[in-house]
Design a protein around this motif. Structure first.
Motif, PDB file in Angstrom:
ATOM      1  N   UNK A 159      34.476  37.807  59.763  1.00 37.29           N
ATOM      2  CA  UNK A 159      34.264  38.445  58.514  1.00 37.29           C
ATOM      3  C   UNK A 159      35.213  39.581  58.008  1.00 37.29           C
ATOM      4  N   UNK A 160      36.286  39.024  58.304  1.00 37.39           N
ATOM      5  CA  UNK A 160      37.448  39.969  57.904  1.00 37.39           C
ATOM      6  C   UNK A 160      38.248  39.352  56.993  1.00 37.39           C
ATOM      7  N   UNK A 161      37.653  38.977  55.633  1.00 35.31           N
ATOM      8  CA  UNK A 161      38.230  38.064  54.592  1.00 35.31           C
ATOM      9  C   UNK A 161      39.006  38.867  53.574  1.00 35.31           C
ATOM     10  N   UNK A 162      39.191  40.186  53.787  1.00 33.45           N
ATOM     11  CA  UNK A 162      39.886  40.877  53.023  1.00 33.45           C
ATOM     12  C   UNK A 162      41.360  41.200  53.062  1.00 33.45           C
ATOM     13  N   UNK A 163      42.173  40.819  52.091  1.00 34.41           N
ATOM     14  CA  UNK A 163      43.794  40.569  52.216  1.00 34.41           C
ATOM     15  C   UNK A 163      44.081  42.055  52.235  1.00 34.41           C
ATOM     16  N   UNK A 164      45.019  42.331  53.144  1.00 36.73           N
ATOM     17  CA  UNK A 164      45.475  43.693  53.067  1.00 36.73           C
ATOM     18  C   UNK A 164      46.902  43.808  52.551  1.00 36.73           C
ATOM     19  N   UNK A 165      47.537  42.889  51.866  1.00 45.27           N
ATOM     20  CA  UNK A 165      48.495  42.833  51.234  1.00 45.27           C
ATOM     21  C   UNK A 165      49.574  43.571  51.862  1.00 45.27           C
ATOM     22  N   UNK A 166      49.658  43.763  53.214  1.00 44.75           N
ATOM     23  CA  UNK A 166      50.918  44.115  54.005  1.00 44.75           C
ATOM     24  C   UNK A 166      51.015  45.748  53.758  1.00 44.75           C
ATOM     25  N   UNK A 167      49.912  46.385  53.215  1.00 48.90           N
ATOM     26  CA  UNK A 167      49.925  47.778  52.909  1.00 48.90           C
ATOM     27  C   UNK A 167      48.959  48.510  53.619  1.00 48.90           C
ATOM     28  N   UNK A 168      49.249  50.182  53.625  1.00 46.11           N
ATOM     29  CA  UNK A 168      48.374  50.652  54.468  1.00 46.11           C
ATOM     30  C   UNK A 168      47.135  50.795  53.359  1.00 46.11           C
ATOM     31  N   UNK A 204      45.546  53.602  52.356  1.00 42.42           N
ATOM     32  CA  UNK A 204      45.709  54.631  51.054  1.00 42.42           C
ATOM     33  C   UNK A 204      46.696  53.811  49.903  1.00 42.42           C
ATOM     34  N   UNK A 205      47.674  53.199  50.442  1.00 38.43           N
ATOM     35  CA  UNK A 205      48.557  52.458  49.443  1.00 38.43           C
ATOM     36  C   UNK A 205      47.823  51.258  48.577  1.00 38.43           C
ATOM     37  N   UNK A 206      47.271  50.539  49.417  1.00 34.68           N
ATOM     38  CA  UNK A 206      46.456  49.532  48.895  1.00 34.68           C
ATOM     39  C   UNK A 206      45.422  49.939  47.757  1.00 34.68           C
ATOM     40  N   UNK A 207      44.769  51.119  48.141  1.00 37.86           N
ATOM     41  CA  UNK A 207      44.000  51.745  47.397  1.00 37.86           C
ATOM     42  C   UNK A 207      44.357  52.057  45.993  1.00 37.86           C
ATOM     43  N   UNK A 208      45.480  52.950  46.310  1.00 40.72           N
ATOM     44  CA  UNK A 208      46.222  53.349  44.915  1.00 40.72           C
ATOM     45  C   UNK A 208      46.567  52.217  44.044  1.00 40.72           C
ATOM     46  N   UNK A 209      47.119  51.254  44.547  1.00 39.57           N
ATOM     47  CA  UNK A 209      47.794  50.240  43.925  1.00 39.57           C
ATOM     48  C   UNK A 209      46.602  49.314  43.117  1.00 39.57           C
ATOM     49  N   UNK A 210      45.739  48.892  43.891  1.00 42.98           N
ATOM     50  CA  UNK A 210      44.668  48.339  43.124  1.00 42.98           C
ATOM     51  C   UNK A 210      44.159  49.200  42.109  1.00 42.98           C
ATOM     52  N   UNK A 211      43.878  50.529  42.215  1.00 50.15           N
ATOM     53  CA  UNK A 211      43.366  51.237  41.131  1.00 50.15           C
ATOM     54  C   UNK A 211      44.317  51.231  40.063  1.00 50.15           C
ATOM     55  N   UNK A 212      45.604  51.689  40.308  1.00 47.62           N
ATOM     56  CA  UNK A 212      46.609  51.444  39.250  1.00 47.62           C
ATOM     57  C   UNK A 212      46.688  50.181  38.554  1.00 47.62           C
ATOM     58  N   UNK A 213      46.497  49.041  39.057  1.00 46.83           N
ATOM     59  CA  UNK A 213      46.361  47.667  38.333  1.00 46.83           C
ATOM     60  C   UNK A 213      45.059  47.463  37.774  1.00 46.83           C
ATOM     61  N   UNK A 214      44.143  47.946  38.066  1.00 51.49           N
ATOM     62  CA  UNK A 214      42.674  47.836  37.548  1.00 51.49           C
ATOM     63  C   UNK A 214      42.877  48.799  36.166  1.00 51.49           C
ATOM     64  N   UNK A 215      43.520  49.979  36.188  1.00 48.60           N
ATOM     65  CA  UNK A 215      43.590  50.759  35.057  1.00 48.60           C
ATOM     66  C   UNK A 215      44.520  50.051  33.885  1.00 48.60           C
ATOM     67  N   UNK A 216      45.523  49.398  34.632  1.00 53.99           N
ATOM     68  CA  UNK A 216      46.339  48.692  33.490  1.00 53.99           C
ATOM     69  C   UNK A 216      45.767  47.620  32.994  1.00 53.99           C
ATOM     70  N   UNK A 217      44.975  46.732  33.915  1.00 48.70           N
ATOM     71  CA  UNK A 217      44.174  45.530  33.310  1.00 48.70           C
ATOM     72  C   UNK A 217      43.099  45.825  32.011  1.00 48.70           C
ATOM     73  N   UNK A 218      42.634  47.070  32.550  1.00 50.20           N
ATOM     74  CA  UNK A 218      41.353  47.614  31.369  1.00 50.20           C
ATOM     75  C   UNK A 218      42.336  48.055  30.171  1.00 50.20           C
ATOM     76  N   UNK A 219      43.065  48.839  30.292  1.00 48.27           N
ATOM     77  CA  UNK A 219      43.922  49.352  29.252  1.00 48.27           C
ATOM     78  C   UNK A 219      44.677  48.081  28.149  1.00 48.27           C
ATOM     79  N   UNK A 220      45.341  47.208  28.897  1.00 47.94           N
ATOM     80  CA  UNK A 220      46.057  46.015  28.336  1.00 47.94           C
ATOM     81  C   UNK A 220      45.570  44.985  28.149  1.00 47.94           C
ATOM     82  N   UNK A 221      44.479  44.472  28.862  1.00 46.21           N
ATOM     83  CA  UNK A 221      43.767  43.336  29.055  1.00 46.21           C
ATOM     84  C   UNK A 221      44.209  42.138  29.540  1.00 46.21           C
TER      85      UNK A 221
END
Length: 173
Positions: free
Chosen positions: A4-13, A15-32
């Motif tokens: 049950x470990x299907x989560x892709x860690x993207x070779x990041x810690x 905290x780094x992964x959480x910040x990166x995904x949050x920033x990408x989600x913001x960019x996706x919402x703002x720029x579509x």
């Protein structure tokens, strides 16, 4: 074992992964639409789709939950005011991933991820009729005689247009 470990860690810690995904989600919402690698796009899809689902109900609790993930009040406002009404009737699948090929520098698979209802090029385009081999007459040929008949009924020159009201007045007398 990795049950049950299907989560892709993207070779990041974490905290780094959480910040990166949050920033990408913001960019996706703002720029579509954003361009990124395929692995990041798949991880972002898993991250942002529950947030979009949460935005369907515009309550204080929903806004606080989404803000806890994004930490950007402008993105939260955009999500609840513009994105949510467009996807209100959609049961899921709010994002689309389209592969673009490989990046020249490191041969990474590159794609763009976009919000489905905001793509003007792909949204609700009229479908063309399928051509069959049996039919020799085109549909344009059927419309052409009707257009010619309408053209012959209306006067083509300005002189004829001026004479037409005079003829109607004479008939009325």
């Amino acid at each position: 074992m990795r049950h049950n470990k299907k989560f892709n860690h993207l070779s990041r810690t974490a905290s780094h992964r959480k910040a990166m995904l949050a920033n990408m989600a913001i960019s996706l919402i703002m720029h579509k639409r954003i361009t990124t690698t395929l692995a990041k796009a798949k991880a972002l899809k898993m991250y942002v789709e529950p947030l979009i689902t949460r935005s369907k109900t515009d309550t204080t609790t929903s806004r606080r939950v989404v803000f806890r993930y994004l930490q950007n009040k402008y993105a939260v406002t955009e999500l609840f005011k513009e994105v949510a009404p467009k996807i209100a009737d959609r049961p899921g699948g709010y994002t689309r991933i389209i592969k673009l090929g490989t990046r020249q520098g490191d041969a990474a698979d590159v794609c763009f991820i976009e919000l489905v209802d905001f793509d003007e090029n792909m949204a609700k385009t009229p479908k063309t009729a399928k051509k069959t081999r049996r039919s020799r007459r085109s549909k344009g040929a059927e419309a052409a005689p009707a257009a010619e008949a309408a053209a012959t009924e209306t006067p083509a020159t300005e002189e004829a247009k001026a004479e037409a009201p005079a003829e109607e007045a004479a008939k009325a007398e």
